[in-house]
Design an enzyme around this catalytic site. Structure first.
Site, mmCIF file in Angstrom:
data_model
loop_
_atom_site.group_PDB
_atom_site.id
_atom_site.type_symbol
_atom_site.label_atom_id
_atom_site.label_comp_id
_atom_site.label_asym_id
_atom_site.label_seq_id
_atom_site.Cartn_x
_atom_site.Cartn_y
_atom_site.Cartn_z
ATOM 1 C CG ASP A 94 -27.240 -46.116 -51.471
ATOM 2 O OD1 ASP A 94 -28.377 -46.061 -51.937
ATOM 3 O OD2 ASP A 94 -26.996 -46.578 -50.334
ATOM 4 C CG ASP A 268 -29.767 -39.227 -52.735
ATOM 5 O OD1 ASP A 268 -30.105 -39.755 -51.663
ATOM 6 O OD2 ASP A 268 -30.036 -39.707 -53.864
ATOM 7 C CB CYS A 306 -32.456 -18.908 -62.391
ATOM 8 S SG CYS A 306 -31.043 -20.034 -62.430
ATOM 9 C CB CYS A 308 -27.948 -21.061 -63.752
ATOM 10 S SG CYS A 308 -29.057 -21.580 -65.049
ATOM 11 C CB CYS A 311 -31.408 -18.483 -66.378
ATOM 12 S SG CYS A 311 -32.380 -19.941 -65.949
ATOM 13 C CG HIS A 337 -32.544 -24.065 -64.637
ATOM 14 N ND1 HIS A 337 -32.456 -22.804 -64.091
ATOM 15 C CD2 HIS A 337 -33.721 -24.573 -64.181
ATOM 16 C CE1 HIS A 337 -33.537 -22.538 -63.365
ATOM 17 N NE2 HIS A 337 -34.324 -23.598 -63.398
HETATM 18 C C1 LIG Z 1 -35.977 -42.257 -54.345
HETATM 19 N N1 LIG Z 1 -36.314 -42.729 -53.034
HETATM 20 C C2 LIG Z 1 -35.408 -43.402 -52.300
HETATM 21 N N2 LIG Z 1 -34.118 -43.592 -52.662
HETATM 22 C C3 LIG Z 1 -33.571 -44.345 -51.671
HETATM 23 C C4 LIG Z 1 -32.267 -44.854 -51.569
HETATM 24 C C5 LIG Z 1 -31.239 -44.529 -52.637
HETATM 25 C C6 LIG Z 1 -30.738 -43.107 -52.414
HETATM 26 N N3 LIG Z 1 -30.123 -42.561 -53.636
HETATM 27 C C7 LIG Z 1 -28.841 -43.147 -53.930
HETATM 28 C C8 LIG Z 1 -28.398 -42.826 -55.341
HETATM 29 C C9 LIG Z 1 -29.367 -43.445 -56.345
HETATM 30 C C10 LIG Z 1 -28.875 -43.309 -57.777
HETATM 31 C C11 LIG Z 1 -27.462 -43.819 -57.923
HETATM 32 C C12 LIG Z 1 -26.510 -43.135 -56.956
HETATM 33 C C13 LIG Z 1 -26.979 -43.330 -55.518
HETATM 34 C C14 LIG Z 1 -31.984 -45.692 -50.450
HETATM 35 N N4 LIG Z 1 -30.730 -46.250 -50.327
HETATM 36 C C15 LIG Z 1 -30.482 -47.116 -49.309
HETATM 37 N N5 LIG Z 1 -29.280 -47.704 -49.193
HETATM 38 N N6 LIG Z 1 -31.429 -47.419 -48.355
HETATM 39 C C16 LIG Z 1 -32.670 -46.866 -48.387
HETATM 40 O O1 LIG Z 1 -33.513 -47.155 -47.493
HETATM 41 C C17 LIG Z 1 -32.992 -45.963 -49.478
HETATM 42 C C18 LIG Z 1 -34.274 -45.398 -49.594
HETATM 43 C C19 LIG Z 1 -34.555 -44.591 -50.695
HETATM 44 N N7 LIG Z 1 -35.699 -43.995 -51.113
HETATM 45 ZN ZN LIG Z 2 -31.216 -21.135 -64.375
#
Ligand SMILES: CNc1nc2c(CCNCC3CCCCC3)c3nc(N)[nH]c(=O)c3cc2[nH]1
Ligand SMILES: [Zn+2]
Length: 374
Positions: A94, A268, A306, A308, A311, A337
């Site tokens: 990201d 993700d 499950c 895994c 489990c 898990h």
């Molecule tokens: C939880 N909700 C949410 N997450 C968003 C995220 C993050 C997505 N997850 C990335 C990981 C987070 C942990 C570290 C590794 C990368 C968003 N990222 C961006 N760039 N733009 C969003 O509008 C955007 C919008 C999001 N909404």
């Molecule tokens: Zn499991």
């Protein structure tokens, strides 16, 4: 040859879901797929070999965290993130925009970029489209995300409009700063909040610039699931059929199913790893808080359906004991898990698409899931 290409295999006759493959320099991802999150160059408590055992095909990492620590120069000198963390399959990073707003304070957005203080030591830092591209270039991820602003929720129409227009200008700057398009694919991120006309404007602007993949940002920010599904209903069809669609930050089982049904390919979420650390697990019957007293003498498996590592080899009573005793092994077993559960769920989703029965699968899943909630 572009770094990232999407191969459409089939569309489910019963739903809008599609079966596909994303081809990357480090291998193929079968979609719809769930991507485990490895914020600081590790999927917390998991070894790469264990992630492979559970068939994780791609993991996430992050510009923001690695920029602050250890610094992207060190990762570059290590030979890139794949080498640094001993993961030879695809990695998506990201761009850091979202994390600046969710983690740091004292931040200031300008046309140029975002000034903020590190959440680690308060140092003054600056991220911009150019810096985010330089960092992801140093990390060597297969899929890079454009530097964007994820507006807070709720947000005024005018704020969201101004924000998406800047995100579009930032996406253009990312394209210009993209050093190695033959080795790394750059995905754009569609914004526009919960406003249909703004989503249409953002999607039109970004799809006219021809990125290899598109993410839907600005969701899973506190809105209801129904609002999220409504936004997906009119936003996903605006994206090209022949490119991957990534819904950012979404990972509860119900949201993964509803997103896949609406044509999303990649997801993700930190949920499976985060809730595992306080002893909450996802099972076929719903969320099960294994640290609760009711499991003290329950010598059965966490999830009878499950197979895994957790489990097959350990009981709920043992897991409860480890979590209560704050034993690290307990965190590893619940994390293993939860990740396997979501990866298995997406494998079942792909099978249901193949058999044109994803809506039936969703109904069967929900009939079982949530039994513990009420
Ligand atoms: C939880 N909700 C949410 N997450 C968003 C995220 C993050 C997505 N997850 C990335 C990981 C987070 C942990 C570290 C590794 C990368 C968003 N990222 C961006 N760039 N733009 C969003 O509008 C955007 C919008 C999001 N909404
Ligand atoms: Zn499991």
């Amino acid at each position: 040859m572009a770094a990232i290409t999407y191969e459409h295999i089939k569309t489910c006759k019963q739903s809008g879901a599609r079966l596909g493959r994303v081809h990357t320099p480090h291998g193929i991802i079968e979609t719809p797929t769930f991507m485990p999150v490895g914020t600081q160059a590790t999927v917390k408590t998991m070894a790469p070999e264990e992630l492979k055992q559970m068939d994780a095909q791609i993991i996430l990492s992050n510009t923001y965290h690695l920029f602050l620590r250890p610094g992207h120069d060190i990762v570059r000198e290590a030979g890139g993130l794949h080498k640094f963390m001993n993961w030879d399959r695809p990695i998506l990073t990201d761009s850091g925009g979202f994390q600046v707003f969710s983690l740091s304070d004292m931040r200031k957005i300008t046309e140029e970029g975002v000034h903020f203080r590190s959440h680690l030591n308060g140092d003054k830092k600056f991220l911009s489209p150019e810096v985010a591209m330089e960092v992801q270039n140093a990390l060597g991820s297969d899929i890079m995300m454009a530097f964007d602003e994820c507006p807070p929720y709720p947000a005024e129409y005018d704020y969201v409009k101004k924000s998406l227009e800047r995100t579009t200008r930032w996406a253009e700057r990312c394209l210009k700063a993209h050093a190695r398009p033959e080795d790394q694919g750059l995905f754009a991120i569609v914004q526009g909040g919960m406003y249909e006309d703004l989503r249409r404007q953002s999607a039109a602007d970004l799809t006219s610039m021809d990125f290899p993949g598109y993410a839907i940002g600005g969701l899973s920010v506190g809105e209801s699931k129904q609002i999220m599904y409504d936004v997906l209903d009119y936003t996903v069809p605006l994206l090209p059929q022949n490119k991957p669609r990534y819904l950012m930050g979404v990972g509860s089982p119900d949201a993964l199913l509803e997103g896949a049904i609406r044509g999303v390919d990649m997801f993700d979420c930190v949920l499976p790893t985060r809730i595992a650390r306080n002893g909450t697990t996802m099972t076929s019957q719903g969320r099960l808080v294994v640290r609760n007293a009711q499991y003290a003498r329950d010598f059965g498996p966490l999830d009878p359906e499950c197979n895994c590592y957790t489990c097959r080899n350990y009981s709920r009573a043992y897991l409860r004991h480890l979590i209560k005793a704050d034993e690290t092994f307990g965190l590893r077993l619940t994390t293993y898990h939860n990740l396997q559960f979501l990866l298995d769920l997406m494998r079942k989703v792909r099978e249901a698409i193949r058999e044109d029965r994803l809506l039936d699968f969703r109904d069967e899943f929900f009939a079982q899931y949530g039994l513990y909630d009420n």
